[in-house]
Write a protein that holds these residues in place. Structure first.
Motif, PDB file in Angstrom:
ATOM      1  N   GLN A  80       0.800  -1.221   0.000  1.00 34.70           N
ATOM      2  CA  GLN A  80       0.000   0.000   0.000  1.00 34.70           C
ATOM      3  C   GLN A  80       0.837   1.277   0.000  1.00 34.70           C
ATOM      4  OE1 GLN A  80      -2.203  -0.454   3.630  1.00 34.70           O
ATOM      5  NE2 GLN A  80      -0.586   0.451   4.902  1.00 34.70           N
ATOM      6  N   ARG A  81       2.149   1.173   0.118  1.00 39.99           N
ATOM      7  CA  ARG A  81       2.976   2.371   0.127  1.00 39.99           C
ATOM      8  C   ARG A  81       2.789   3.174  -1.166  1.00 39.99           C
ATOM      9  NH1 ARG A  81       3.408   2.109   4.920  1.00 39.99           N
ATOM     10  NH2 ARG A  81       5.340   1.845   6.119  1.00 39.99           N
ATOM     11  N   ARG A  82       2.564   4.484  -1.014  1.00 42.19           N
ATOM     12  CA  ARG A  82       2.350   5.346  -2.178  1.00 42.19           C
ATOM     13  C   ARG A  82       3.667   5.878  -2.740  1.00 42.19           C
ATOM     14  NH1 ARG A  82      -2.548   9.412  -0.849  1.00 42.19           N
ATOM     15  NH2 ARG A  82      -2.241   9.808  -3.081  1.00 42.19           N
ATOM     16  N   GLU A  83       4.720   5.860  -1.930  1.00 42.33           N
ATOM     17  CA  GLU A  83       6.046   6.262  -2.398  1.00 42.33           C
ATOM     18  C   GLU A  83       7.011   5.118  -2.150  1.00 42.33           C
ATOM     19  OE1 GLU A  83       7.347   9.885  -0.734  1.00 42.33           O
ATOM     20  OE2 GLU A  83       5.694  11.074  -1.553  1.00 42.33           O
ATOM     21  N   HIS A  84       7.844   4.848  -3.143  1.00 41.46           N
ATOM     22  CA  HIS A  84       8.688   3.652  -3.068  1.00 41.46           C
ATOM     23  C   HIS A  84       9.971   3.904  -3.847  1.00 41.46           C
ATOM     24  CE1 HIS A  84      10.117  -0.334  -2.889  1.00 41.46           C
ATOM     25  NE2 HIS A  84       8.993  -1.001  -3.034  1.00 41.46           N
ATOM     26  N   ALA A  85      11.112   3.864  -3.149  1.00 40.34           N
ATOM     27  CA  ALA A  85      12.409   4.104  -3.803  1.00 40.34           C
ATOM     28  C   ALA A  85      12.948   2.868  -4.504  1.00 40.34           C
ATOM     29  CB  ALA A  85      13.428   4.595  -2.773  1.00 40.34           C
ATOM     30  N   ASP A 105      29.319   4.959  -7.432  1.00 42.64           N
ATOM     31  CA  ASP A 105      28.210   4.080  -7.796  1.00 42.64           C
ATOM     32  C   ASP A 105      27.628   3.389  -6.565  1.00 42.64           C
ATOM     33  OD1 ASP A 105      28.614   4.798 -10.400  1.00 42.64           O
ATOM     34  OD2 ASP A 105      29.728   2.988 -10.943  1.00 42.64           O
ATOM     35  N   LEU A 106      28.497   2.966  -5.655  1.00 42.70           N
ATOM     36  CA  LEU A 106      28.018   2.319  -4.439  1.00 42.70           C
ATOM     37  C   LEU A 106      27.206   3.289  -3.592  1.00 42.70           C
ATOM     38  CD1 LEU A 106      31.144   0.215  -3.389  1.00 42.70           C
ATOM     39  CD2 LEU A 106      28.995  -0.639  -4.338  1.00 42.70           C
ATOM     40  N   ARG A 107      27.616   4.559  -3.586  1.00 43.55           N
ATOM     41  CA  ARG A 107      26.874   5.561  -2.819  1.00 43.55           C
ATOM     42  C   ARG A 107      25.467   5.725  -3.368  1.00 43.55           C
ATOM     43  NH1 ARG A 107      25.771   7.185   1.973  1.00 43.55           N
ATOM     44  NH2 ARG A 107      25.377   9.434   2.168  1.00 43.55           N
ATOM     45  N   ILE A 108      25.317   5.673  -4.674  1.00 42.79           N
ATOM     46  CA  ILE A 108      23.986   5.776  -5.286  1.00 42.79           C
ATOM     47  C   ILE A 108      23.098   4.631  -4.811  1.00 42.79           C
ATOM     48  CG2 ILE A 108      22.741   5.597  -7.475  1.00 42.79           C
ATOM     49  CD1 ILE A 108      25.053   7.110  -8.785  1.00 42.79           C
ATOM     50  N   LEU A 109      23.631   3.415  -4.839  1.00 41.96           N
ATOM     51  CA  LEU A 109      22.848   2.260  -4.407  1.00 41.96           C
ATOM     52  C   LEU A 109      22.554   2.335  -2.915  1.00 41.96           C
ATOM     53  CD1 LEU A 109      24.512  -0.715  -6.349  1.00 41.96           C
ATOM     54  CD2 LEU A 109      22.466   0.597  -6.943  1.00 41.96           C
ATOM     55  N   GLU A 110      23.534   2.795  -2.137  1.00 40.85           N
ATOM     56  CA  GLU A 110      23.344   2.868  -0.689  1.00 40.85           C
ATOM     57  C   GLU A 110      22.275   3.897  -0.322  1.00 40.85           C
ATOM     58  OE1 GLU A 110      26.146   2.670   3.269  1.00 40.85           O
ATOM     59  OE2 GLU A 110      26.898   3.702   1.479  1.00 40.85           O
ATOM     60  N   LEU A 111      22.267   5.029  -1.005  1.00 43.05           N
ATOM     61  CA  LEU A 111      21.242   6.037  -0.761  1.00 43.05           C
ATOM     62  C   LEU A 111      19.855   5.496  -1.107  1.00 43.05           C
ATOM     63  CD1 LEU A 111      23.020   9.251  -2.103  1.00 43.05           C
ATOM     64  CD2 LEU A 111      22.349   8.795   0.263  1.00 43.05           C
ATOM     65  N   ARG A 112      19.771   4.791  -2.227  1.00 43.25           N
ATOM     66  CA  ARG A 112      18.492   4.224  -2.639  1.00 43.25           C
ATOM     67  C   ARG A 112      18.016   3.173  -1.631  1.00 43.25           C
ATOM     68  NH1 ARG A 112      18.626   2.341  -8.635  1.00 43.25           N
ATOM     69  NH2 ARG A 112      19.083   4.567  -8.821  1.00 43.25           N
ATOM     70  N   TYR A 113      18.961   2.333  -1.180  1.00 40.44           N
ATOM     71  CA  TYR A 113      18.587   1.304  -0.217  1.00 40.44           C
ATOM     72  C   TYR A 113      18.177   1.929   1.115  1.00 40.44           C
ATOM     73  CZ  TYR A 113      18.657  -2.999   2.470  1.00 40.44           C
ATOM     74  OH  TYR A 113      18.295  -4.061   3.270  1.00 40.44           O
ATOM     75  N   GLY A 114      18.876   2.979   1.517  1.00 43.94           N
ATOM     76  CA  GLY A 114      18.522   3.653   2.752  1.00 43.94           C
ATOM     77  C   GLY A 114      17.114   4.206   2.721  1.00 43.94           C
ATOM     78  N   MET A 115      16.703   4.751   1.583  1.00 45.23           N
ATOM     79  CA  MET A 115      15.344   5.263   1.449  1.00 45.23           C
ATOM     80  C   MET A 115      14.331   4.122   1.495  1.00 45.23           C
ATOM     81  SD  MET A 115      13.439   7.870   1.230  1.00 45.23           S
ATOM     82  CE  MET A 115      14.603   9.191   0.834  1.00 45.23           C
ATOM     83  N   ILE A 116      14.669   2.995   0.870  1.00 39.56           N
ATOM     84  CA  ILE A 116      13.774   1.832   0.900  1.00 39.56           C
ATOM     85  C   ILE A 116      13.568   1.373   2.338  1.00 39.56           C
ATOM     86  CG2 ILE A 116      13.576  -0.609   0.276  1.00 39.56           C
ATOM     87  CD1 ILE A 116      15.040   0.067  -2.334  1.00 39.56           C
TER      88      ILE A 116
END
Length: 281
Positions: free
Chosen positions: A210-215, A249-260
């Protein structure tokens, strides 16, 4: 991937780095057989295999199963020389990509994993993993499925490491509800998640549908961090799905995972949610 495997083992793939080890074990097998005064055909009869299969193992073209070496050691009175290679052959029989992944996981101090289609491999039960491989198209042979499942289960030794790595999993709600293999398989899978989720070094979170926002709309994310500060990661929707290791590149993935992780249910609520799903089965 070879699908002509039988109970004696699997063919060595061209260029595989384990080929020299398998050849050495094959030479030792031949030495032990000849020292026992047995012809290859006679040895094959005792072991339940044809002479051609025995010759292939002795030439290092076929990876012998640990169980084969165990029995061969007794039959040939090898005094433990063949049994000494059982663990090496257990690892060698797994596909090259799995051995490489297991090596990375074995060195990692932190693992970050987001799954949106099925339960992550490190969390899977044998029955659940078998159900997934049985749905592969084109279909895999039973022996290949057995090999793949065995390799996946062997990777779970990561939970027994000391010191233990920090393991973080975020699973989509649908992965907890889709009954791959049937409800009984799913029930045991959810029970396993609850057990693993109690480990102090493991965090399991659920991303509600049901989450309306999803990283995580760009798909699967996997990251492994090592003690020297380096790492490796991959995402289906980034960098063309290729593994990356540069800090940027790892920082990009880490930021995305942190938001998830921030958008998913907290760990305690996640385990309670899994219990609710289990209770509905």
């Amino acid at each position: 991937m070879n699908e002509g495997a039988d109970e004696a083992g699997w063919d060595v793939q061209p260029g595989d780095e384990i080929a020299p080890l398998v050849e050495a074990v094959g030479r030792l097998l031949k030495v032990c057989r000849e020292a026992a005064g047995m012809r290859a055909a006679d040895f094959g009869d005792v072991m339940g295999y044809g002479e051609d299969m025995i010759r292939k193992m002795e030439r290092g073209q076929r990876i012998p199963r640990p169980e084969f070496l165990d029995r061969a050691d007794t039959v040939l009175k090898a005094q433990g020389h063949l049994r000494a290679f059982m663990e090496d052959m257990r690892k060698a029989q797994y596909p090259k990509k799995v051995r490489e992944l297991a090596d990375l996981e074995g060195r990692a101090v932190e693992l970050l994993m987001y799954g949106n289609h099925n339960i992550h491999g490190l969390l899977q039960t044998p029955e659940y993993a078998t159900a997934l491989f049985e749905m592969t198209q084109p279909p895999l042979s039973p022996s290949v499925i057995e090999r793949e499942v065995g390799a996946r289960m062997a990777r779970k030794s990561i939970f027994e490491r000391d010191p233990a790595p920090a393991l973080s999993f975020v699973q989509e709600q649908v992965t907890l509800e889709r009954p791959y293999g049937g409800e009984a398989v799913l029930r045991r899978q959810l029970e396993n998640l609850l057990r693993v989720g109690q480990l102090r070094n493991v965090t399991i979170q659920v991303m509600p549908t049901q989450r309306r926002e999803h990283a995580g709309t760009q798909g699967l994310i996997q990251m492994l961090k090592f003690v020297d500060g380096t790492g490796i990661g991959r995402s289906d929707g980034a960098f063309n799905g290729r593994p990356v290791s540069t800090p940027r590149d790892l920082r990009i993935l880490e930021l995305r995972y942190g938001m998830i992780r921030a958008q998913a249910l907290p760990p305690g609520e996640s385990l309670a949610f899994i219990e609710q799903v289990l209770g509905r089965l």
